[in-house]
Design a protein around this motif. Structure first.
Motif, short mmCIF file in Angstrom:
data_model
loop_
_atom_site.label_atom_id
_atom_site.label_comp_id
_atom_site.label_asym_id
_atom_site.label_seq_id
_atom_site.Cartn_x
_atom_site.Cartn_y
_atom_site.Cartn_z
N PHE A 74 0.92 -1.12 -0.01
CA PHE A 74 -0.06 -0.13 -0.10
C PHE A 74 0.78 1.22 0.13
O PHE A 74 0.41 2.01 -0.81
CB PHE A 74 -0.81 0.04 1.26
CG PHE A 74 -1.59 1.36 1.58
CD1 PHE A 74 -2.62 1.65 0.72
CD2 PHE A 74 -1.28 2.15 2.54
CE1 PHE A 74 -3.32 2.97 0.74
CE2 PHE A 74 -1.62 3.20 2.78
CZ PHE A 74 -2.95 3.74 1.83
N ASP A 77 2.71 1.81 -3.38
CA ASP A 77 1.76 2.50 -4.24
C ASP A 77 1.47 3.91 -4.23
O ASP A 77 1.52 4.45 -5.08
CB ASP A 77 0.45 1.53 -4.46
CG ASP A 77 0.42 0.36 -4.98
OD1 ASP A 77 1.12 0.06 -6.01
OD2 ASP A 77 -0.55 -0.56 -4.85
N CYS A 78 1.52 4.14 -2.92
CA CYS A 78 1.01 5.64 -2.65
C CYS A 78 2.54 6.55 -2.81
O CYS A 78 2.35 7.60 -3.30
CB CYS A 78 1.08 5.91 -1.08
SG CYS A 78 -0.83 5.49 -0.78
N ARG A 87 -5.75 8.98 0.68
CA ARG A 87 -5.66 7.46 0.55
C ARG A 87 -5.30 6.69 1.83
O ARG A 87 -4.57 7.02 2.70
CB ARG A 87 -4.55 6.90 -0.60
CG ARG A 87 -5.27 7.64 -1.50
CD ARG A 87 -3.86 7.53 -2.69
NE ARG A 87 -3.75 6.03 -3.00
CZ ARG A 87 -2.91 5.71 -3.95
NH1 ARG A 87 -2.09 6.64 -4.34
NH2 ARG A 87 -2.69 4.45 -4.19
N MET A 89 -5.88 2.79 4.24
CA MET A 89 -6.15 1.38 4.05
C MET A 89 -6.42 1.00 5.65
O MET A 89 -5.68 1.00 6.59
CB MET A 89 -4.82 0.66 3.57
CG MET A 89 -5.06 -0.96 3.66
SD MET A 89 -3.61 -1.89 3.06
CE MET A 89 -2.53 -1.65 4.88
N ASN A 187 -3.79 -8.29 -5.75
CA ASN A 187 -3.14 -7.28 -5.20
C ASN A 187 -4.16 -6.10 -5.14
O ASN A 187 -4.48 -5.28 -6.02
CB ASN A 187 -1.92 -6.51 -5.92
CG ASN A 187 -1.28 -5.62 -5.06
OD1 ASN A 187 -2.03 -5.05 -4.10
ND2 ASN A 187 0.14 -5.41 -5.47
N ARG A 188 -4.98 -6.37 -4.09
CA ARG A 188 -6.15 -5.26 -3.72
C ARG A 188 -5.59 -3.65 -4.09
O ARG A 188 -6.50 -2.91 -4.47
CB ARG A 188 -6.93 -5.54 -2.60
CG ARG A 188 -5.90 -5.21 -1.27
CD ARG A 188 -6.75 -5.26 -0.19
NE ARG A 188 -7.75 -4.29 0.23
CZ ARG A 188 -8.43 -4.12 1.23
NH1 ARG A 188 -8.40 -5.00 2.27
NH2 ARG A 188 -9.12 -2.90 1.44
N TYR A 189 -4.38 -3.64 -3.67
CA TYR A 189 -3.89 -2.13 -3.31
C TYR A 189 -3.64 -1.48 -4.73
O TYR A 189 -3.45 -0.36 -4.94
CB TYR A 189 -2.70 -2.01 -2.21
CG TYR A 189 -3.19 -2.61 -1.00
CD1 TYR A 189 -4.23 -2.06 -0.46
CD2 TYR A 189 -2.55 -3.98 -0.62
CE1 TYR A 189 -4.90 -2.73 0.97
CE2 TYR A 189 -3.13 -4.44 0.59
CZ TYR A 189 -4.18 -3.85 1.49
OH TYR A 189 -4.72 -4.39 2.50
N GLU A 192 -6.80 -0.47 -6.13
CA GLU A 192 -7.35 0.85 -5.46
C GLU A 192 -6.49 1.79 -5.97
O GLU A 192 -7.06 2.86 -6.51
CB GLU A 192 -7.27 0.45 -4.05
CG GLU A 192 -8.09 -0.28 -3.51
CD GLU A 192 -8.04 -0.56 -1.80
OE1 GLU A 192 -7.02 0.17 -1.19
OE2 GLU A 192 -8.95 -1.22 -1.31
N SER A 193 -5.17 1.72 -6.13
CA SER A 193 -4.23 2.95 -6.71
C SER A 193 -4.79 3.28 -8.27
O SER A 193 -4.91 4.26 -8.69
CB SER A 193 -2.98 2.36 -6.82
OG SER A 193 -2.32 3.31 -7.42
N GLN A 210 -13.91 -2.22 -2.53
CA GLN A 210 -13.38 -2.18 -1.29
C GLN A 210 -14.26 -3.23 -0.43
O GLN A 210 -13.86 -4.00 0.22
CB GLN A 210 -13.33 -1.08 -0.57
CG GLN A 210 -12.08 -0.21 -0.85
CD GLN A 210 -11.92 1.15 -0.15
OE1 GLN A 210 -12.74 1.61 0.33
NE2 GLN A 210 -10.60 1.22 0.27
#
Length: 322
Positions: A74, A77-78, A87, A89, A187-189, A192-193, A210
Motif C-alpha cells: 500500500f 503504491d502511494c 488514501r 487502508m 493485489n487489492r492495493y 485501488e491505486s 473495497q
C-alpha cells in the motif's frame, strides 16, 4: 541465527521562520514472542515536538506476517506517484493497544484494538486514524525553502522490506498453506491505486470494490461477487462511454458486454471478455438457485476485475490521452 526484532527511527523537521516543528517515529518489529511482546508485533512510538502531546503510541499484533506485506505494498503504491487525495487502508489485527499522553497528564489508553488504519495524505503518513494524533511521520526528513527531500519514504519502504525478509517463519513467495490469505497474483492495493486515477475514494465504484474485498476476506463469497459485479458494471460503463456516443450505449450490462465482444477489437474487446466470467458469476448469485460460490471462484472474479482495471486504466485510457 535469526533476528528477533528490527527497528528504524524516522525524523522530520519543518522550518517556518525562526521556529522548527519536529516529529520522530520509532518503529520496532518483533518476530518472536517474549515476556513483553507477542510474536508478529509491530510498535510505533511517536514524539510530536511542538504539540500539546508528549508522545503517542501504537502496538499491533498480526495473525500473519502477510499483513505486513500488504502494508508495504500500500505504501509503495502511494509513494510511487503524487498523492492528490487522501488514501487509506484498514487492516485487521489480532490485538492492539493505542495511547496518547498529553503534557503533564496521564496517558489516554485504548486496548483490544481489532484493526488499524494507515492513511497517506500528501506528505503525512498516519499509523492508526486521522485526527487523533496517533503515530505519524512525513515522507521527508527536512522541509524548508529548498523543498522536501522525500528521504523518509525510501527509509520506510526499506524498513518494511527488511522486516519481511528477516522474519524467521515467513516466506512471501511460497504458494502453500504456510501463509494463509496471501495471494501473490491478487493485489487489492494495486487495483485501488488504479481506480483512484479515474474516480474518488468516496465513489460507488471504489466503495463497492473495497466492500467486495472485505467480504472475500470474511469468506462471504456470494456477497463479494455481488458487490464486485456492481463495481464491474461501472468499470464497463467508463469504457463504453469512452468508445461510443452516449445515445448508442446500451442501458444494460449484457448489451454493453455483447457490443464490446462482437464489434470491438484489441483492448476494449479484451476488457469485455475479462469481465464476462465475473458477470456470469454475479448473475448466478443474484438469482434463486442451488449454485454455491466457492472461494476459488470468488478469487477468480477478483482477478478478472484486477486484470480489467489494469487493461482499462493502466493501458487503454492512457493510450486515449496520447
Amino acid at each position: 541465527m535469526h533476528q528477533d526484532e528490527a527497528e528504524v527511527l524516522l525524523k522530520s523537521t519543518e522550518g517556518t521562520g525562526d521556529y522548527k516543528f519536529e516529529v520522530s517515529l520509532r518503529i520496532t518489529a518483533y518476530f518472536r514472542g517474549g515476556s513483553i511482546f507477542d510474536a508478529n508485533t509491530v510498535t510505533f512510538h511517536c514524539d510530536p515536538v511542538g504539540t500539546n502531546y508528549e508522545t503517542s503510541y501504537l502496538e499491533v499484533t498480526f495473525d500473519d506476517w502477510s499483513k505486513v506485506v500488504a502494508i508495504r505494498d500500500f505504501l509503495a503504491d502511494c509513494f510511487s506517484e503524487e498523492v492528490i487525495d487522501r488514501r487509506a487502508m484498514t487492516i485487521e489485527v489480532e490485538d492492539g493497544v493505542s495511547s496518547i499522553t498529553p503534557w503533564g497528564k496521564p496517558a489516554n489508553e485504548k486496548r483490544g484494538l481489532e484493526e488499524m488504519t494507515i492513511e497517506v495524505n500528501e506528505d503525512r503518513i498516519e499509523f492508526m486514524q486521522s485526527g487523533n494524533l496517533l503515530p505519524y511521520i512525513f515522507t521527508y526528513e527536512e522541509s524548508n525553502d529548498d523543498g522536501k527531500d522525500q528521504k523518509n519514504a525510501k527509509k520506510l519502504l526499506n524498513f518494511f522490506d527488511k522486516i519481511i525478509s528477516l522474519h524467521p517463519d515467513f516466506e512471501p513467495g511460497i504458494e502453500d498453506s504456510e501463509n494463509p490469505g496471501f495471494e501473490p497474483l491478487f493485489n487489492r492495493y494495486r487495483v485501488e491505486s488504479l481506480l483512484s486515477e479515474v474516480v474518488s475514494s468516496e465513489s460507488d465504484l471504489f466503495c463497492d470494490y473495497q466492500k467486495a474485498v472485505r467480504e472475500f476476506e470474511d469468506e462471504e463469497y456470494g456477497d463479494s461477487i455481488r458487490d464486485l459485479g456492481r463495481a464491474a458494471e461501472k468499470l464497463i460503463e467508463i469504457l463504453a462511454f469512452e468508445i461510443y456516443d452516449e445515445e448508442t450505449v446500451s442501458s444494460n450490462m449484457t448489451g454493453r458486454l455483447n457490443k464490446l465482444d462482437k464489434t470491438e477489437e484489441g483492448l476494449p474487446s479484451f476488457i469485455g471478455k475479462t469481465i464476462s466470467p465475473l458477470w456470469w458469476l454475479r448473475n448466478e448469485v443474484s438469482h434463486p438457485n442451488d449454485y454455491e460460490i466457492a472461494e476459488e471462484e470468488a478469487l477468480y472474479a477478483l482477478l478478472c476485475f484486477q486484470m480489467a482495471s489494469e487493461k482499462l486504466i493502466g493501458e487503454f485510457l492512457n493510450k486515449q490521452e496520447q
